[in-house]
Write a protein that holds these residues in place. Structure first.
Motif, mmCIF file in Angstrom:
data_model
loop_
_atom_site.group_PDB
_atom_site.id
_atom_site.type_symbol
_atom_site.label_atom_id
_atom_site.label_comp_id
_atom_site.label_asym_id
_atom_site.label_seq_id
_atom_site.Cartn_x
_atom_site.Cartn_y
_atom_site.Cartn_z
ATOM 1 N N GLY A 20 40.142 53.392 39.202
ATOM 2 C CA GLY A 20 40.387 52.167 38.441
ATOM 3 C C GLY A 20 40.027 50.891 39.150
ATOM 4 O O GLY A 20 40.558 49.827 38.816
ATOM 5 N N THR A 21 39.102 50.954 40.120
ATOM 6 C CA THR A 21 38.737 49.774 40.900
ATOM 7 C C THR A 21 38.310 48.601 40.020
ATOM 8 O O THR A 21 38.630 47.444 40.302
ATOM 9 C CB THR A 21 37.606 50.126 41.892
ATOM 10 O OG1 THR A 21 38.121 51.008 42.882
ATOM 11 C CG2 THR A 21 37.060 48.886 42.575
ATOM 12 N N CYS A 22 37.581 48.892 38.956
ATOM 13 C CA CYS A 22 37.058 47.827 38.096
ATOM 14 C C CYS A 22 37.826 47.684 36.782
ATOM 15 O O CYS A 22 37.372 46.993 35.861
ATOM 16 C CB CYS A 22 35.579 48.073 37.803
ATOM 17 S SG CYS A 22 34.549 48.024 39.287
ATOM 18 N N GLY A 23 38.984 48.327 36.678
ATOM 19 C CA GLY A 23 39.811 48.168 35.495
ATOM 20 C C GLY A 23 39.221 48.838 34.268
ATOM 21 O O GLY A 23 38.201 49.529 34.322
ATOM 22 N N ASN A 55 39.406 40.076 42.171
ATOM 23 C CA ASN A 55 40.343 41.075 41.659
ATOM 24 C C ASN A 55 39.848 41.553 40.301
ATOM 25 O O ASN A 55 39.992 40.865 39.294
ATOM 26 C CB ASN A 55 41.746 40.474 41.531
ATOM 27 C CG ASN A 55 42.756 41.477 40.985
ATOM 28 O OD1 ASN A 55 42.457 42.662 40.832
ATOM 29 N ND2 ASN A 55 43.958 40.983 40.686
ATOM 30 N N ARG A 56 39.253 42.735 40.279
ATOM 31 C CA ARG A 56 38.639 43.231 39.040
ATOM 32 C C ARG A 56 39.512 44.270 38.335
ATOM 33 O O ARG A 56 39.103 44.822 37.313
ATOM 34 C CB ARG A 56 37.276 43.853 39.370
ATOM 35 C CG ARG A 56 36.407 42.976 40.291
ATOM 36 C CD ARG A 56 35.968 41.701 39.595
ATOM 37 N NE ARG A 56 35.422 40.717 40.510
ATOM 38 C CZ ARG A 56 34.186 40.720 41.003
ATOM 39 N NH1 ARG A 56 33.353 41.683 40.679
ATOM 40 N NH2 ARG A 56 33.774 39.758 41.808
ATOM 41 N N THR A 57 40.689 44.563 38.860
ATOM 42 C CA THR A 57 41.495 45.644 38.297
ATOM 43 C C THR A 57 42.025 45.324 36.906
ATOM 44 O O THR A 57 42.434 46.226 36.180
ATOM 45 C CB THR A 57 42.683 45.974 39.227
ATOM 46 O OG1 THR A 57 43.459 44.790 39.444
ATOM 47 C CG2 THR A 57 42.185 46.508 40.565
ATOM 48 N N GLY A 58 42.029 44.040 36.534
ATOM 49 C CA GLY A 58 42.468 43.675 35.178
ATOM 50 C C GLY A 58 41.493 44.106 34.105
ATOM 51 O O GLY A 58 41.834 44.181 32.927
ATOM 52 N N GLY A 59 40.243 44.401 34.509
ATOM 53 C CA GLY A 59 39.277 44.962 33.594
ATOM 54 C C GLY A 59 38.681 43.981 32.605
ATOM 55 O O GLY A 59 38.702 42.761 32.808
#
Length: 448
Positions: free
Chosen positions: A303-306, A339-343
């Motif tokens: 899930g690194t990039c959401g 921070n890309r986890t929010g997608g």
């Protein structure tokens, strides 16, 4: 001044004494190797329990000069020594306790007792005879059996993995009993108690291998099993076809993964205390070499990039994230700050999601379509729709408004996704094709 006969005799006697003492020490060292533990022959700290061909041994050890002592199993004569199983990983002995031993109790249980005869670990079995014995097999499996009762083991260490999977061990679960065979990382290199990372087989169909943090948070996954390999591991090629297997419903409700190399190469899978799963081989029987490991870069982390983000292979500490076509960052501020986890979120509402009154205006009255992406690690949370060809798979997804994407995978069939797409990775080579649902206005001519 010359040397007299008495002096020569004295030197001779001293030399013979040293040789005899040395021979006795060698003899005692040889005698320290034993092949079984029985009620009448407990196992002491001066002994080594060896397998018949001396491939494995069991003994007491203190990892990295720890103040604690454990009972473990390791390969014989391979460097660096890798402890593949630990009995008392949660209940260590004091390193100063020299009187602790392994013994077969009166009810047939293999038990570790300290110098004060307190039980620190046991197999917790009870048999109606006193013929129990513990042996270490050439597979590395410690077994307790009773030939008076039957040939099958009453207990075996392979049913209770530590941080290592050996050939012929299984990683999996029994859905009826709820029992799971998991690899559990050490807390640190000097502490074999259970750490943060677990490795196991998922419940979905087809199954995947996961690394979890704190038992439930995904950290890495292998992708689905296609009857010969895991499709999310692009370098898992034909060299594995002869040795890797995923067994489904051998006994009702069971599923497990196992492996073995038919050339008898010594090997093991291990999960490190910092969450790296690796396969190591010993081609010459004297040292370990790295064959494969994961995760190796930020894109491998779950899930690194959401959601609806795709991670492109990156050797740098910072992942290279992009939103799928037809999507934009959910938070531009977080995205720009790294921070890309929010997608990502859709730029255009799907035809399926619009009310009847707004469909004609928003999409020109045109149905949704699919855009093809190639070379991907497919998203998590797939659903298998069996016995459908590519056209039927597409139609099934298109006619279901909750379907976000589909893929037709050789040896698996039709996979569909009804939840947000997460943990997508673009590989430099290999990977699968994924058809992502988009509003008609987001489709270019090549993807329609």
């Amino acid at each position: 001044m010359g040397i007299g006969n008495k002096t020569i005799a004295s030197i001779f006697d001293s030399t013979m004494f040293v040789l005899i003492l040395f021979s006795l020490l060698l003899s005692q060292h040889h005698c320290a190797e034993v092949y079984e533990i029985t009620p009448s022959q407990p196992f002491s700290q001066t002994q080594s329990l060896v397998s018949p061909s001396r491939l494995f041994e069991l003994g007491f050890f203190s990892p990295n000069d720890s103040v604690n002592k454990y009972v473990g199993i390791w390969h014989t004569n391979i460097s660096p020594r890798k402890v593949v199983w630990v009995a008392n990983r949660e209940n260590p002995l004091a390193a100063s306790d020299t009187l602790a031993n392994l013994t077969i109790s009166s009810n047939g249980t293999l038990e570790l007792v300290d110098g004060k005869q307190n039980s620190l670990w046991s197999t917790n079995i009870s048999v109606p005879s006193n013929g129990s014995a513990a042996e270490l097999l050439d597979s590395g499996n410690l077994v307790v059996k009773d030939n008076d009762i039957g040939a099958d083991p009453l207990w075996q260490s392979f049913d209770y993995p530590s941080d290592t999977l050996l050939p012929s061990m299984v990683l999996g679960f029994n859905s009826k009993s709820g029992k799971r065979n998991l690899m559990k990382a050490w807390k640190s290199e000097s502490d074999p108690s259970a750490g943060l990372f677990l490795v196991g087989l998922s419940w979905d169909v087809p199954s995947q291998v996961f690394i979890w943090i704190n038992e439930s948070k995904p950290y890495w996954r292998s992708g689905a099993w296609d009857k010969s390999r895991f499709i999310g591991v692009p370098d898992m090629d034909n060299q594995y076809l002869s040795g890797f297997a995923l067994h489904d419903d051998v006994n009702p409700g069971t599923k497990y993964f196992s492996y073995r190399f038919f050339d008898n190469t010594l090997s093991y899978f291990g999960i490190s205390s910092d969450g790296v799963l690796s396969l190591k081989l010993s081609d010459n029987g004297s040292n370990w070499g790295l064959n494969w490991e994961a995760p190796v870069n930020p894109c491998d982390i779950y899930g690194t990039c959401g959601v609806y983000g795709v991670c492109k292979g990156s050797e740098s500490p910072n992942p290279n994230c992009e939103c799928l076509k037809g999507f934009v960052p959910k938070s531009n501020e977080e995205w720009s700050n790294g921070n890309r986890t929010g997608g990502c979120v859709r730029t255009t509402e799907l035809f399926c999601d619009q009310s009847n009154t707004s469909r004609s205006f928003a999409s020109g009255g045109k149905e949704d379509g699919f855009r093809k992406m190639v070379g991907l690690k497919l998203p998590d949370f797939h659903e298998l729709i069996e016995k459908l060809g590519p056209d039927e798979c597409k139609i099934r997804c298109l006619n279901n408004c909750s379907c976000q994407a589909y893929a037709q995978v050789n040896n698996i069939g039709c996979l569909v996704w009804s939840s947000d797409l997460i943990d997508i990775q673009e590989f430099a080579s290999g990977g699968m094709d994924l058809y992502i649902r988009l509003a008609n206005g987001e489709l270019d001519k090549e993807s329609q």
